[in-house]
Motif scaffolding. Structure first.
Motif, short mmCIF file in Angstrom:
data_model
loop_
_atom_site.label_atom_id
_atom_site.label_comp_id
_atom_site.label_asym_id
_atom_site.label_seq_id
_atom_site.Cartn_x
_atom_site.Cartn_y
_atom_site.Cartn_z
N GLN A 1 39.84 -51.69 14.78
CA GLN A 1 38.84 -51.39 13.50
C GLN A 1 37.67 -50.48 13.99
O GLN A 1 36.80 -51.30 14.68
N VAL A 2 37.49 -49.41 13.17
CA VAL A 2 36.35 -48.92 13.57
C VAL A 2 34.98 -49.55 12.57
O VAL A 2 35.23 -49.81 11.67
N GLN A 3 34.08 -49.56 13.31
CA GLN A 3 32.71 -49.90 12.74
C GLN A 3 31.67 -49.07 12.96
O GLN A 3 31.41 -48.97 14.38
N LEU A 4 30.71 -48.85 12.25
CA LEU A 4 29.36 -48.16 12.21
C LEU A 4 28.49 -48.93 11.85
O LEU A 4 28.37 -49.26 10.55
N VAL A 5 27.35 -49.31 12.64
CA VAL A 5 26.50 -50.33 12.08
C VAL A 5 25.22 -49.64 12.23
O VAL A 5 24.63 -49.52 13.19
N GLU A 6 24.42 -49.51 11.07
CA GLU A 6 22.90 -48.93 11.19
C GLU A 6 22.23 -49.73 11.34
O GLU A 6 22.21 -51.05 10.73
N SER A 7 21.05 -49.63 11.81
CA SER A 7 19.57 -50.29 11.98
C SER A 7 18.53 -49.56 12.01
O SER A 7 18.56 -48.29 12.32
N GLY A 8 17.37 -50.30 11.83
CA GLY A 8 16.15 -49.56 12.11
C GLY A 8 15.31 -49.03 10.88
O GLY A 8 14.26 -48.50 10.85
N GLY A 9 15.90 -49.11 9.73
CA GLY A 9 15.20 -48.92 8.36
C GLY A 9 14.15 -49.73 8.10
O GLY A 9 13.88 -50.89 8.80
N GLY A 10 13.48 -49.62 7.21
CA GLY A 10 12.21 -50.47 6.57
C GLY A 10 11.37 -49.81 5.63
O GLY A 10 11.72 -48.79 5.26
N LEU A 11 10.24 -50.35 5.44
CA LEU A 11 9.23 -49.92 4.43
C LEU A 11 8.12 -49.34 5.48
O LEU A 11 7.45 -50.11 6.19
N VAL A 12 7.52 -47.98 5.14
CA VAL A 12 6.76 -47.46 5.76
C VAL A 12 5.86 -46.75 5.06
O VAL A 12 6.18 -46.68 3.68
N GLN A 13 4.77 -46.19 5.36
CA GLN A 13 3.60 -45.38 4.76
C GLN A 13 4.10 -43.75 5.17
O GLN A 13 4.54 -43.51 6.01
N THR A 14 3.55 -43.11 4.03
CA THR A 14 3.51 -41.73 4.47
C THR A 14 3.03 -41.17 5.73
O THR A 14 2.16 -41.76 6.11
N GLY A 15 3.76 -40.40 6.32
CA GLY A 15 3.36 -39.96 7.66
C GLY A 15 3.68 -40.80 8.86
O GLY A 15 3.43 -40.31 9.96
N ASP A 16 4.29 -41.87 8.60
CA ASP A 16 4.75 -42.87 9.73
C ASP A 16 5.92 -42.33 10.19
O ASP A 16 6.70 -41.48 9.71
N SER A 17 6.57 -43.08 11.44
CA SER A 17 7.82 -42.49 11.76
C SER A 17 8.86 -43.96 11.93
O SER A 17 8.14 -45.12 11.76
N LEU A 18 9.87 -43.56 11.97
CA LEU A 18 11.04 -44.59 12.21
C LEU A 18 11.99 -43.89 13.06
O LEU A 18 12.38 -42.60 12.88
N ARG A 19 12.83 -44.85 13.49
CA ARG A 19 13.95 -44.63 14.40
C ARG A 19 15.18 -45.18 13.97
O ARG A 19 15.24 -46.51 14.08
N LEU A 20 16.14 -44.73 13.46
CA LEU A 20 17.45 -45.38 13.08
C LEU A 20 18.45 -45.15 14.20
O LEU A 20 18.55 -44.21 14.94
N SER A 21 19.07 -46.21 14.27
CA SER A 21 20.19 -46.48 15.36
C SER A 21 21.60 -46.59 14.63
O SER A 21 21.70 -47.16 13.55
N CYS A 22 22.76 -46.16 15.06
CA CYS A 22 23.98 -46.44 14.52
C CYS A 22 24.89 -46.76 15.66
O CYS A 22 25.38 -45.97 16.57
N ALA A 23 25.30 -48.17 15.80
CA ALA A 23 26.32 -48.44 17.07
C ALA A 23 27.70 -48.35 16.43
O ALA A 23 27.96 -48.74 15.38
N ALA A 24 28.65 -47.73 17.36
CA ALA A 24 29.87 -47.56 16.92
C ALA A 24 30.85 -48.60 17.78
O ALA A 24 30.32 -48.72 18.95
N SER A 25 31.87 -49.03 17.27
CA SER A 25 32.82 -49.70 17.95
C SER A 25 34.19 -49.44 17.37
O SER A 25 34.31 -49.16 16.11
N GLY A 26 35.34 -49.69 18.18
CA GLY A 26 36.64 -49.35 17.76
C GLY A 26 36.91 -47.92 17.55
O GLY A 26 38.15 -47.68 16.99
N LEU A 27 36.15 -47.22 18.47
CA LEU A 27 36.61 -45.60 18.35
C LEU A 27 36.13 -45.05 19.73
O LEU A 27 35.33 -45.66 20.59
N THR A 28 37.12 -44.09 20.10
CA THR A 28 36.60 -43.59 21.34
C THR A 28 35.30 -42.48 20.96
O THR A 28 35.41 -41.47 20.48
N PHE A 29 33.93 -42.83 21.16
CA PHE A 29 32.77 -42.39 20.52
C PHE A 29 32.80 -40.87 20.94
O PHE A 29 32.43 -40.12 19.92
#
Length: 125
Positions: A1-29
């Motif tokens: 079973q393929v799963q893609l799980v995002e993380s890293g979102g949130g509430l920030v202010q203008t000009g800030d930075s974020l890094r989103l991640s997406c971890a995959a499983s169940g597939l040959t990435f």
């Protein structure tokens, strides 16, 4: 079973930075191109960035070019979206997706067969 799980979102202010991640499983990435899309309230889902299976080729939408960077680590089965200089108009749910499209990098939503559940990014002014 393929799963893609995002993380890293949130509430920030203008000009800030974020890094989103997406971890995959169940597939040959390494056999899948990966993409990031986003959907703001009342708007259609739109393309943000995509990366080829080996990570050599990338594409970014005009609205994020120069501010966002997509990357991947095939050993960790993870794709990232580094977001800098965030603006209120970047507020949306961000989704990662996987595609077996092999011809080139694709920004077409319908070419992506697997999707994560999304992570909320909110940028306050």
């Amino acid at each position: 079973q393929v799963q893609l799980v995002e993380s890293g979102g949130g509430l920030v202010q203008t000009g800030d930075s974020l890094r989103l991640s997406c971890a995959a499983s169940g597939l040959t990435f390494g056999n899948y191109g990966m993409g990031w899309f986003r959907q703001a309230p009342g708007k259609e889902r739109e393309f943000v960035a995509a990366i080829s299976r080996n990570g050599v080729s990338t594409s970014h939408s005009d609205s994020v070019k120069g501010r966002f960077t997509i990357s991947r680590d095939n050993a960790k089965k993870t794709v990232y979206l580094q977001m800098n200089s965030l603006k209120p108009e970047d507020t949306a749910i961000y989704y990662c997706a996987a595609t077996t499209w092999t011809l080139t990098i694709t920004s077409t939503i319908h070419n992506y067969g697997f999707w994560g559940q999304g992570t909320q990014v909110t940028v306050s002014s």
